[in-house]
Design a protein around this motif. Structure first.
Motif, mmCIF file in Angstrom:
data_model
loop_
_atom_site.group_PDB
_atom_site.id
_atom_site.type_symbol
_atom_site.label_atom_id
_atom_site.label_comp_id
_atom_site.label_asym_id
_atom_site.label_seq_id
_atom_site.Cartn_x
_atom_site.Cartn_y
_atom_site.Cartn_z
ATOM 1 N N TYR A 1 5.457 0.232 -1.055
ATOM 2 C CA TYR A 1 4.262 -0.528 -1.384
ATOM 3 C C TYR A 1 3.323 0.387 -2.167
ATOM 4 O O TYR A 1 2.980 1.476 -1.710
ATOM 5 N N THR A 2 2.923 -0.090 -3.351
ATOM 6 C CA THR A 2 2.032 0.732 -4.173
ATOM 7 C C THR A 2 0.922 -0.112 -4.759
ATOM 8 O O THR A 2 0.632 -0.038 -5.944
ATOM 9 N N SER A 3 0.281 -0.912 -3.933
ATOM 10 C CA SER A 3 -0.902 -1.723 -4.249
ATOM 11 C C SER A 3 -0.625 -2.900 -5.175
ATOM 12 O O SER A 3 -1.536 -3.406 -5.803
ATOM 13 N N ALA A 4 0.606 -3.318 -5.240
ATOM 14 C CA ALA A 4 0.921 -4.530 -5.983
ATOM 15 C C ALA A 4 1.031 -5.670 -4.950
ATOM 16 O O ALA A 4 0.128 -5.862 -4.158
ATOM 17 N N ALA A 5 2.107 -6.402 -4.924
ATOM 18 C CA ALA A 5 2.270 -7.491 -3.961
ATOM 19 C C ALA A 5 2.313 -6.939 -2.546
ATOM 20 O O ALA A 5 2.913 -5.897 -2.287
ATOM 21 N N THR A 6 1.663 -7.637 -1.629
ATOM 22 C CA THR A 6 1.603 -7.142 -0.247
ATOM 23 C C THR A 6 2.912 -7.350 0.503
ATOM 24 O O THR A 6 3.171 -6.660 1.477
ATOM 25 N N LEU A 7 3.715 -8.297 0.078
ATOM 26 C CA LEU A 7 5.042 -8.487 0.671
ATOM 27 C C LEU A 7 6.050 -7.794 -0.234
ATOM 28 O O LEU A 7 6.228 -8.177 -1.386
ATOM 29 N N VAL A 8 6.682 -6.794 0.312
ATOM 30 C CA VAL A 8 7.580 -5.962 -0.481
ATOM 31 C C VAL A 8 9.018 -6.201 -0.045
ATOM 32 O O VAL A 8 9.324 -6.136 1.141
ATOM 33 N N SER B 1 -5.675 5.552 6.878
ATOM 34 C CA SER B 1 -5.965 6.112 5.563
ATOM 35 C C SER B 1 -7.375 5.719 5.151
ATOM 36 O O SER B 1 -7.841 4.626 5.470
ATOM 37 N N SER B 2 -8.020 6.593 4.428
ATOM 38 C CA SER B 2 -9.379 6.319 3.974
ATOM 39 C C SER B 2 -9.396 5.530 2.669
ATOM 40 O O SER B 2 -10.450 5.196 2.158
ATOM 41 N N TYR B 3 -8.234 5.237 2.140
ATOM 42 C CA TYR B 3 -8.154 4.454 0.921
ATOM 43 C C TYR B 3 -6.873 3.638 0.997
ATOM 44 O O TYR B 3 -6.127 3.740 1.972
ATOM 45 N N SER B 4 -6.615 2.832 0.009
ATOM 46 C CA SER B 4 -5.401 2.032 0.011
ATOM 47 C C SER B 4 -4.226 2.924 -0.353
ATOM 48 O O SER B 4 -4.123 3.380 -1.496
ATOM 49 N N PRO B 5 -3.362 3.187 0.576
ATOM 50 C CA PRO B 5 -2.319 4.186 0.343
ATOM 51 C C PRO B 5 -1.064 3.595 -0.292
ATOM 52 O O PRO B 5 -0.911 2.386 -0.393
ATOM 53 N N SER B 6 -0.153 4.469 -0.676
ATOM 54 C CA SER B 6 1.221 4.079 -0.956
ATOM 55 C C SER B 6 2.021 4.268 0.325
ATOM 56 O O SER B 6 1.876 5.282 1.008
ATOM 57 N N LEU B 7 2.819 3.269 0.653
ATOM 58 C CA LEU B 7 3.589 3.296 1.899
ATOM 59 C C LEU B 7 5.059 3.082 1.595
ATOM 60 O O LEU B 7 5.411 2.351 0.659
ATOM 61 N N PHE B 8 5.891 3.685 2.393
ATOM 62 C CA PHE B 8 7.333 3.646 2.168
ATOM 63 C C PHE B 8 8.055 3.454 3.496
ATOM 64 O O PHE B 8 7.548 3.824 4.555
ATOM 65 N N PHE C 1 15.995 -6.033 3.709
ATOM 66 C CA PHE C 1 14.768 -5.627 4.402
ATOM 67 C C PHE C 1 13.536 -5.984 3.583
ATOM 68 O O PHE C 1 13.574 -6.015 2.361
ATOM 69 N N GLU C 2 12.456 -6.248 4.291
ATOM 70 C CA GLU C 2 11.171 -6.426 3.639
ATOM 71 C C GLU C 2 10.065 -5.944 4.562
ATOM 72 O O GLU C 2 10.257 -5.777 5.771
ATOM 73 N N ALA C 3 8.902 -5.706 3.976
ATOM 74 C CA ALA C 3 7.757 -5.237 4.751
ATOM 75 C C ALA C 3 6.502 -5.859 4.174
ATOM 76 O O ALA C 3 6.415 -6.119 2.970
ATOM 77 N N GLU C 4 5.529 -6.088 5.035
ATOM 78 C CA GLU C 4 4.274 -6.687 4.610
ATOM 79 C C GLU C 4 3.126 -5.734 4.876
ATOM 80 O O GLU C 4 2.944 -5.249 5.997
ATOM 81 N N PHE C 5 2.371 -5.443 3.829
ATOM 82 C CA PHE C 5 1.186 -4.604 3.942
ATOM 83 C C PHE C 5 0.022 -5.474 4.402
ATOM 84 O O PHE C 5 -0.346 -6.436 3.731
ATOM 85 N N LYS C 6 -0.549 -5.140 5.559
ATOM 86 C CA LYS C 6 -1.709 -5.878 6.082
ATOM 87 C C LYS C 6 -2.861 -4.899 6.260
ATOM 88 O O LYS C 6 -2.919 -4.155 7.248
ATOM 89 N N LYS C 7 -3.780 -4.940 5.313
ATOM 90 C CA LYS C 7 -4.880 -3.981 5.336
ATOM 91 C C LYS C 7 -5.771 -4.183 6.556
ATOM 92 O O LYS C 7 -6.219 -3.210 7.170
ATOM 93 N N SER C 8 -6.005 -5.440 6.926
ATOM 94 C CA SER C 8 -6.902 -5.726 8.050
ATOM 95 C C SER C 8 -6.346 -5.192 9.366
ATOM 96 O O SER C 8 -7.096 -4.859 10.282
ATOM 97 N N GLU C 9 -5.027 -5.106 9.448
ATOM 98 C CA GLU C 9 -4.384 -4.610 10.672
ATOM 99 C C GLU C 9 -3.876 -3.174 10.496
ATOM 100 O O GLU C 9 -3.301 -2.624 11.439
ATOM 101 N N THR C 10 -4.058 -2.617 9.352
ATOM 102 C CA THR C 10 -3.503 -1.289 8.975
ATOM 103 C C THR C 10 -2.052 -1.166 9.419
ATOM 104 O O THR C 10 -1.644 -0.183 10.053
#
Lengths: 117, 112
Positions: A50-57, A27-34, A63-72
Motif C-alpha cells: 500500500y502506497t497511498s493509492a487505493a485503500t484495498l490492495v 505512524s505519524s504520517y500516512s505510511p507505506s505498508l507491505f 491475497f488482499e489487504a485493506e488500509f484503514k486509517k481510522s483503525e490504523t
C-alpha cells in the motif's frame, strides 16, 4: 517513530476457509505498508503493498489487504486458504515518506499460518 | 539479472571466530541494507548504506561492522562471533521509489 504490531503469532485454518491475519501500525504520517511471506527455509516474497493509492490492495495468490486509517490497521485476507499458503507472514511499515524516506523497513513479529487439510 | 545475491548460504562458526558475509546487487540501486531474522522478532535492521561510501547504524548494530566499497557490494563483518549472533541474515536493496525492497536469499549462521 513507526511501529507495527501483528496481533496473532499463530493462526490455524482449515483448507478452503477464509484467512485473516491482523496488523496494526503506528505512524505519524500516512505510511507505506507491505505484507511479505516467507515459506519454510526460504527467502522473503512481497505479497502486496500500500502506497497511498487505493485503500484495498490486491496481491499475489489471491491475497488482499485493506488500509484503514481510522483503525490504523492493514489486515491481510484471503477468501479460501490453500495448503500452499502455510508460511510465515510479516506486516511491514516503511520508515519515512517522500523525501524523508530512508527505505528502512520495520517488521512486525510475524504470524505463522497453519493450514489443516 | 540476479537481483540481490548473498554468500555464503550457510556457515558454522566457533565463538570468537570472524567472518564476512557478502552481498551484491546488480540493479544499480543506491541503498543497501543488512537485516537479521530471529524467531518471534521479525527482521531487524543491523546497518544500512544510503549510497556508496556511506554507512549508518540500524536497530541492532553491536558486534557488527560493514563496508560499502562500491555501489554494487555491501559486506557485513563479525569480528568476534558470539552465540547471540546465531541468526539468519538478509541483505536487501530498495527500488528508487522505496516502494519495494528486493531481498537476497539469506545466510543461515550458527555460532557454537
Amino acid at each position: 517513530a513507526q511501529s507495527v504490531t501483528q496481533l496473532d503469532s499463530h493462526v490455524s485454518v482449515s483448507e478452503g476457509t477464509p484467512v485473516l491475519l491482523r496488523c496494526n501500525y503506528s505512524s505519524s504520517y500516512s505510511p507505506s505498508l507491505f505484507w511479505y511471506v516467507q515459506h519454510p527455509n526460504k527467502g522473503l516474497q512481497l505479497l502486496l503493498k500500500y502506497t497511498s493509492a487505493a485503500t484495498l490492495v490486491k496481491g499475489i495468490n489471491g491475497f488482499e489487504a485493506e488500509f484503514k486509517k481510522s483503525e490504523t490497521s492493514f489486515h491481510l485476507t484471503k477468501p479460501s486458504a490453500h495448503m500452499s499458503d502455510a508460511a510465515e507472514y510479516f506486516c511491514v511499515v516503511s520508515d519515512g515518506v517522500g523525501s524523508s524516506n530512508t527505505g528502512k523497513l520495520i517488521f512486525g513479529q510475524g504470524t505463522t499460518l497453519q493450514v489443516k487439510p | 539479472n540476479a537481483g540481490v545475491t548473498q554468500t555464503p548460504k550457510f556457515q558454522v562458526l566457533k565463538t570468537g571466530q570472524s567472518m564476512t558475509l557478502q552481498c551484491a546487487q546488480d540493479m544499480n540501486h543506491n541503498s543497501m541494507y543488512w537485516y537479521r531474522q530471529d524467531p518471534g522478532m521479525g527482521l531487524r535492521l543491523i546497518y544500512y548504506s544510503a549510497s556508496e561510501g556511506t554507512t549508518d547504524k540500524g536497530e541492532v548494530p553491536n558486534g557488527y561492522n560493514v563496508s560499502r566499497l562500491n555501489k554494487r557490494e555491501f559486506s557485513l563483518r563479525l569480528e568476534s562471533a558470539a552465540p547471540s549472533q546465531t541468526s539468519v541474515y538478509f541483505c536487501a536493496s530498495p527500488g528508487r521509489s522505496y516502494n519495494e525492497q528486493f531481498f537476497g536469499p539469506g545466510t543461515r549462521l550458527t555460532v557454537l
